[in-house]
Motif scaffolding. Structure first.
Motif, short mmCIF file in Angstrom:
data_model
loop_
_atom_site.label_atom_id
_atom_site.label_comp_id
_atom_site.label_asym_id
_atom_site.label_seq_id
_atom_site.Cartn_x
_atom_site.Cartn_y
_atom_site.Cartn_z
N VAL A 130 -28.42 12.09 -42.74
CA VAL A 130 -27.23 12.60 -42.07
C VAL A 130 -27.43 12.48 -40.57
O VAL A 130 -28.40 13.02 -40.02
N LEU A 131 -26.54 11.75 -39.91
CA LEU A 131 -26.61 11.52 -38.46
C LEU A 131 -25.40 12.17 -37.80
O LEU A 131 -24.26 11.87 -38.16
N ALA A 132 -25.64 13.06 -36.85
CA ALA A 132 -24.56 13.79 -36.19
C ALA A 132 -24.43 13.34 -34.74
O ALA A 132 -25.40 13.39 -33.98
N PHE A 133 -23.23 12.87 -34.35
CA PHE A 133 -22.95 12.47 -32.98
C PHE A 133 -22.13 13.57 -32.31
O PHE A 133 -21.10 14.00 -32.85
N VAL A 134 -22.61 14.01 -31.14
CA VAL A 134 -21.99 15.14 -30.44
C VAL A 134 -21.68 14.74 -29.01
O VAL A 134 -22.53 14.17 -28.31
N ALA A 142 -18.52 9.64 -27.83
CA ALA A 142 -19.26 9.94 -29.06
C ALA A 142 -18.54 9.38 -30.28
O ALA A 142 -19.18 8.84 -31.20
N THR A 143 -17.22 9.49 -30.33
CA THR A 143 -16.47 8.97 -31.48
C THR A 143 -16.57 7.45 -31.55
O THR A 143 -16.74 6.87 -32.62
N PHE A 144 -16.49 6.80 -30.40
CA PHE A 144 -16.62 5.34 -30.36
C PHE A 144 -17.99 4.91 -30.89
O PHE A 144 -18.09 3.98 -31.70
N LEU A 145 -19.05 5.60 -30.46
CA LEU A 145 -20.39 5.25 -30.92
C LEU A 145 -20.57 5.57 -32.40
O LEU A 145 -21.14 4.76 -33.15
N ALA A 146 -20.08 6.72 -32.84
CA ALA A 146 -20.23 7.11 -34.24
C ALA A 146 -19.56 6.10 -35.17
O ALA A 146 -20.14 5.66 -36.17
N THR A 147 -18.33 5.72 -34.84
CA THR A 147 -17.59 4.80 -35.71
C THR A 147 -18.20 3.42 -35.71
O THR A 147 -18.35 2.78 -36.77
N ASN A 148 -18.56 2.93 -34.54
CA ASN A 148 -19.08 1.56 -34.46
C ASN A 148 -20.51 1.44 -34.99
O ASN A 148 -20.87 0.43 -35.58
N ILE A 149 -21.32 2.47 -34.80
CA ILE A 149 -22.68 2.44 -35.36
C ILE A 149 -22.60 2.55 -36.89
O ILE A 149 -23.36 1.88 -37.61
N ALA A 150 -21.69 3.38 -37.39
CA ALA A 150 -21.51 3.46 -38.84
C ALA A 150 -21.08 2.11 -39.40
O ALA A 150 -21.57 1.66 -40.45
N TYR A 151 -20.17 1.43 -38.70
CA TYR A 151 -19.73 0.10 -39.14
C TYR A 151 -20.89 -0.89 -39.11
O TYR A 151 -21.05 -1.70 -40.03
N VAL A 161 -22.41 3.60 -46.32
CA VAL A 161 -22.20 4.53 -45.21
C VAL A 161 -20.90 5.32 -45.42
O VAL A 161 -19.87 4.75 -45.80
N ALA A 162 -20.98 6.61 -45.15
CA ALA A 162 -19.79 7.47 -45.12
C ALA A 162 -19.71 8.10 -43.74
O ALA A 162 -20.71 8.57 -43.21
N LEU A 163 -18.53 8.09 -43.15
CA LEU A 163 -18.30 8.76 -41.87
C LEU A 163 -17.36 9.93 -42.11
O LEU A 163 -16.28 9.75 -42.69
N ILE A 164 -17.77 11.11 -41.68
CA ILE A 164 -16.97 12.31 -41.85
C ILE A 164 -16.58 12.84 -40.48
O ILE A 164 -17.46 13.12 -39.65
N ASP A 244 -26.36 5.89 -48.24
CA ASP A 244 -27.62 5.74 -47.51
C ASP A 244 -27.57 6.49 -46.18
O ASP A 244 -28.57 7.05 -45.75
N PHE A 245 -26.39 6.48 -45.53
CA PHE A 245 -26.21 7.20 -44.27
C PHE A 245 -24.87 7.93 -44.28
O PHE A 245 -23.86 7.36 -44.69
N VAL A 246 -24.92 9.18 -43.84
CA VAL A 246 -23.70 9.97 -43.66
C VAL A 246 -23.59 10.26 -42.17
O VAL A 246 -24.41 10.98 -41.60
N VAL A 247 -22.60 9.67 -41.52
CA VAL A 247 -22.42 9.80 -40.07
C VAL A 247 -21.36 10.85 -39.80
O VAL A 247 -20.26 10.81 -40.37
N LEU A 248 -21.69 11.80 -38.93
CA LEU A 248 -20.78 12.90 -38.60
C LEU A 248 -20.32 12.78 -37.15
O LEU A 248 -21.16 12.61 -36.26
#
Length: 423
Positions: A130-134, A142-151, A161-164, A244-248
């Motif tokens: 679980v990876l949390a971007f704040v 942070a949202t730009f990095l979270a979405t693009n890193i998840a992609y 990958v799941a992004l929540i 494998d990865f849950v990105v928050l």
């Protein structure tokens, strides 16, 4: 643990329930008086962790085999007075884990339940991360990095990958990835948390690729109150087992839901920029993390929109925040703005931009040994482009599609050919 007991005998049903509740009052025990068919029709997709079937009759063992195939995570036990070799073989073929004597007592029931619990715990510990971007301050990216890193984790590193989106009041992570409205949001999922399983979670998410889906934030800030901290426990424990990865994308407000998510995260990525307001708020946020008892290794600072000639150097930022910078992402406003405005990941829209290359390297650093080695230019040239997953329906979580590495475009090949001739 969720346990279902099915029996035609009311006396047996109540006795088994009493034993289970005495063993562990925290377990959820559901009783079904009647046949296995009645249980199947009433349970729907919300299957238990353990199914106890008392005295199976007729074709119920065959029906158990179908249930086990449809719900592989569910463990089945049978209580029976019959222990012939023929019956035991039929039970084994039906996927029954153990056959216990009936009527069952604590000496045989308790150890069997403990073995199931240990099996579930072992499965849960082989979890995704679980990876949390704040955001340290609004607009940090942070949202730009979270979405693009998840992609990137999904498409470049071959991960599920799941992004929540946990920015409950003003979350818009789905808009960074696709130009479509999600069919369901986190608040819808919260209202169905009592029947949450992998199928319901997958159907509630918006698919981006065959191995990457997004659970969007509530579309109305009023519905943010529907999401409780306990929901985050259930949601993340389930998502860990299937991705494998849950990105928050946690957002910036440290409310009880956000703090619970940060507590459960394996790694927290505070995102800031090298300007004085960001450094000041970043320092405050890192102090909060220290007060919450997070170890230094859990918090990895990312500097976004980094300029080498910035007035505030990375050394100054590290000294002010008393923590090292883990990674920096270069500033490339044109590519980032085009990506956000079009709702297309920057790695797909501008794969040769500095920011895309940086995010790709960052994703590979996160994936570590799980990431496949980059293919050579000739191997990439010979591969066919991967097909995008159809956006109409959610893809099965447990069966990720293998994606080919996109082929190099003709200009890149000509540059390589010219370089070889010069050499």
């Amino acid at each position: 643990m969720k346990i279902a007991v099915v029996s035609r005998s009311e006396k047996h049903l109540l006795e088994i329930a009493r034993l289970l509740r005495e063993r562990s009052p925290g377990d959820e025990v559901n009783l079904v008086s009647g046949s296995l068919e009645r249980f199947s029709s009433s349970a729907g997709t919300a299957m238990p962790d353990l199914l106890l079937l008392d005295q199976p009759q007729g074709s119920e063992l065959s029906r158990l085999e179908g249930l086990g195939a449809a719900h592989p995570r569910m463990t089945t036990m049978v209580l029976s007075t019959l222990h012939t070799v023929e019956f035991m073989v039929d039970a084994m073929r039906a996927g029954v884990r153990e056959v216990l004597p009936a009527p069952v007592g604590p000496d045989t029931l308790y150890p069997a339940v403990v073995r199931v619990r240990e099996k579930l715990s072992a499965h849960e510990h082989a979890n995704g991360k679980v990876l949390a971007f704040v955001s340290c301050k609004g607009g940090s990216g942070a949202t730009f990095l979270a979405t693009n890193i998840a992609y990137a984790l999904a498409t470049e590193c071959g991960q599920r990958v799941a992004l929540i989106d946990l920015n409950l009041q003003f979350g818009d992570a789905s808009l960074f990835l696709a130009d479509q409205k999600p069919l369901a949001t986190l608040s819808d999922v919260a209202l169905q948390m009592h029947r949450m399983d992998a199928s319901l979670l997958a159907s509630s998410m918006m698919p981006v690729t065959a191995t990457f889906s997004v659970l969007a934030a509530p579309d109305d800030p009023v519905h943010a109150v529907d999401v409780k901290p306990d929901h985050i426990d259930t949601l993340l424990n389930l998502a860990r087992r299937h991705y494998d990865f849950v990105v928050l994308d946690v957002g910036r407000s440290l409310d009880p839901v956000g703090v619970r998510a940060l507590d459960l995260a394996d790694t927290i990525y505070p995102v800031l920029q090298t300007t004085l307001p960001y450094v000041r708020d970043g320092k405050r946020l890192l102090e909060v993390f220290r007060s919450l008892g997070y170890p230094p290794a859990k918090v990895q600072v990312i500097v976004n929109r980094h300029e080498k000639k910035a007035q505030i150097k990375l050394e100054d930022l590290e000294k002010a925040c008393a923590t090292p910078v883990w990674r920096q992402v270069p500033n490339h406003y044109e590519a980032a703005a085009a990506s956000v405005n079009q709702g297309i990941p920057v790695l797909k829209l501008s794969p040769k931009s500095p920011i895309a290359k940086s995010l790709m390297a960052l994703a590979r650093g996160i994936a570590g040994d799980a990431a496949p080695a980059p293919a050579g230019w000739l191997a990439r040239l010979l591969k066919k482009p991967a097909k995008e997953a159809p956006p109409a329906a959610a893809q099965p979580v447990a069966q990720p599609a293998l994606q080919a590495v996109p082929a190099i475009k003709q200009p890149a090949f000509e540059e390589k050919q010219a370089w070889m001739q010069k050499s």
